[in-house]
Scaffold this motif. Structure first.
Motif, short mmCIF file in Angstrom:
data_model
loop_
_atom_site.label_atom_id
_atom_site.label_comp_id
_atom_site.label_asym_id
_atom_site.label_seq_id
_atom_site.Cartn_x
_atom_site.Cartn_y
_atom_site.Cartn_z
N ALA A 44 -29.17 16.56 42.10
CA ALA A 44 -29.87 16.76 43.38
C ALA A 44 -30.37 18.19 43.53
N LYS A 45 -29.60 19.15 43.07
CA LYS A 45 -29.95 20.57 43.23
C LYS A 45 -31.27 20.94 42.56
N ASP A 46 -31.75 20.09 41.66
CA ASP A 46 -32.95 20.40 40.88
C ASP A 46 -34.25 19.82 41.45
N TYR A 47 -34.21 19.19 42.61
CA TYR A 47 -35.40 18.54 43.16
C TYR A 47 -36.37 19.47 43.88
N GLY A 48 -36.02 20.72 44.09
CA GLY A 48 -36.90 21.64 44.82
C GLY A 48 -38.28 21.76 44.21
N ALA A 49 -38.35 21.98 42.90
CA ALA A 49 -39.64 22.13 42.23
C ALA A 49 -40.47 20.85 42.33
N SER A 53 -44.18 20.57 44.00
CA SER A 53 -45.34 20.11 43.24
C SER A 53 -45.96 18.84 43.83
N SER A 54 -45.25 18.17 44.74
CA SER A 54 -45.79 16.95 45.33
C SER A 54 -46.27 17.13 46.76
N GLY A 55 -46.42 18.38 47.20
CA GLY A 55 -47.01 18.62 48.51
C GLY A 55 -46.06 19.08 49.60
N PHE A 56 -44.78 19.17 49.30
CA PHE A 56 -43.85 19.74 50.28
C PHE A 56 -43.95 21.25 50.22
N VAL A 57 -43.59 21.91 51.30
CA VAL A 57 -43.53 23.37 51.34
C VAL A 57 -42.13 23.76 51.79
N GLU A 58 -41.70 24.92 51.31
CA GLU A 58 -40.40 25.43 51.76
C GLU A 58 -40.55 25.98 53.17
N ILE A 59 -39.59 25.68 54.02
CA ILE A 59 -39.63 26.12 55.41
C ILE A 59 -38.32 26.81 55.78
N ALA A 60 -38.37 27.58 56.86
CA ALA A 60 -37.14 28.16 57.42
C ALA A 60 -36.46 27.07 58.24
N ASN A 61 -35.16 27.14 58.33
CA ASN A 61 -34.42 26.15 59.11
C ASN A 61 -34.38 26.58 60.57
N ASP A 68 -37.81 16.13 57.05
CA ASP A 68 -37.46 17.36 56.35
C ASP A 68 -36.35 17.07 55.33
N VAL A 69 -36.38 17.79 54.23
CA VAL A 69 -35.42 17.59 53.15
C VAL A 69 -34.65 18.87 52.91
N ALA A 70 -33.34 18.75 52.72
CA ALA A 70 -32.48 19.88 52.38
C ALA A 70 -32.00 19.71 50.95
N ILE A 71 -32.09 20.80 50.17
CA ILE A 71 -31.55 20.85 48.82
C ILE A 71 -30.44 21.90 48.84
N ILE A 72 -29.23 21.47 48.51
CA ILE A 72 -28.05 22.34 48.60
C ILE A 72 -27.50 22.57 47.20
N GLN A 73 -27.18 23.81 46.91
CA GLN A 73 -26.67 24.17 45.60
C GLN A 73 -25.20 23.75 45.44
N PRO A 74 -24.73 23.67 44.18
CA PRO A 74 -23.40 23.15 43.91
C PRO A 74 -22.27 24.01 44.46
N ILE A 75 -21.12 23.35 44.59
CA ILE A 75 -19.86 24.02 44.86
C ILE A 75 -18.88 23.53 43.80
N ARG A 111 -20.34 26.94 52.36
CA ARG A 111 -21.71 27.18 52.79
C ARG A 111 -22.61 27.70 51.66
N PRO A 112 -22.78 26.90 50.59
CA PRO A 112 -23.64 27.34 49.49
C PRO A 112 -25.10 27.43 49.94
N PRO A 113 -25.93 28.09 49.14
CA PRO A 113 -27.35 28.22 49.50
C PRO A 113 -28.02 26.86 49.68
N VAL A 114 -28.91 26.82 50.66
CA VAL A 114 -29.67 25.61 50.96
C VAL A 114 -31.12 25.99 51.23
N LYS A 115 -32.03 25.16 50.75
CA LYS A 115 -33.45 25.34 51.04
C LYS A 115 -33.96 24.08 51.72
N PHE A 116 -34.91 24.27 52.62
CA PHE A 116 -35.47 23.18 53.39
C PHE A 116 -36.95 23.00 53.04
#
Length: 121
Positions: A44-49, A53-61, A68-75, A111-116
């Motif tokens: 799951a952590k690898d879906y950001g790219a 590439s499919s039209g999503f943009v990174e946003i601030a939370n 909206d989609v959240a990608i959270i890094q491993p613990i 609370r690992p890093p997360v991108k939206f």
């Protein structure tokens, strides 16, 4: 054409009460049901790219919207990280997350890093 309502409906219909360890698959299938193809990844952590590439943009939370989609890094113990979509009320992956975008107590504690990401068109 991206139809976030269809994606959210798909996820709401398929997300269960408990995690199956298949968050990336469920969210990917929801996004594809909404009309956007993603490259497949094992983790799951690898879906950001793929989202970018499919039209999503990174946003601030700041203001979360349905679709909206959240990608959270491993613990430790969860090397794949996590992926979830906001349905307008709660975050959903392969299960309905009742405590926010972090899927479990370990994530909420560390609370690992997360991108939206958001698809705007």
């Amino acid at each position: 054409m991206w139809q976030k309502e269809v994606a959210v409906q798909y996820l709401n219909e398929h997300g269960g009460a408990d995690s199956l360890g298949r968050c990336g698959e469920y969210v990917r299938k929801a996004i594809e049901a909404g009309g956007t193809q993603l490259n497949r990844h094992r983790r799951a952590k690898d879906y950001g790219a793929s989202l970018l590439s499919s039209g999503f943009v990174e946003i601030a939370n700041t203001v979360t919207r349905a679709g909206d989609v959240a990608i959270i890094q491993p613990i430790p113990g969860h090397p794949s990280g996590h992926m979830a979509m906001f349905n307008g009320t709660i975050w959903v992956s392969d299960f309905r997350q009742l405590h926010g975008y972090y899927p479990g107590p370990g994530y909420r504690q560390l609370r690992p890093p997360v991108k939206f990401y958001r698809r705007t068109h």
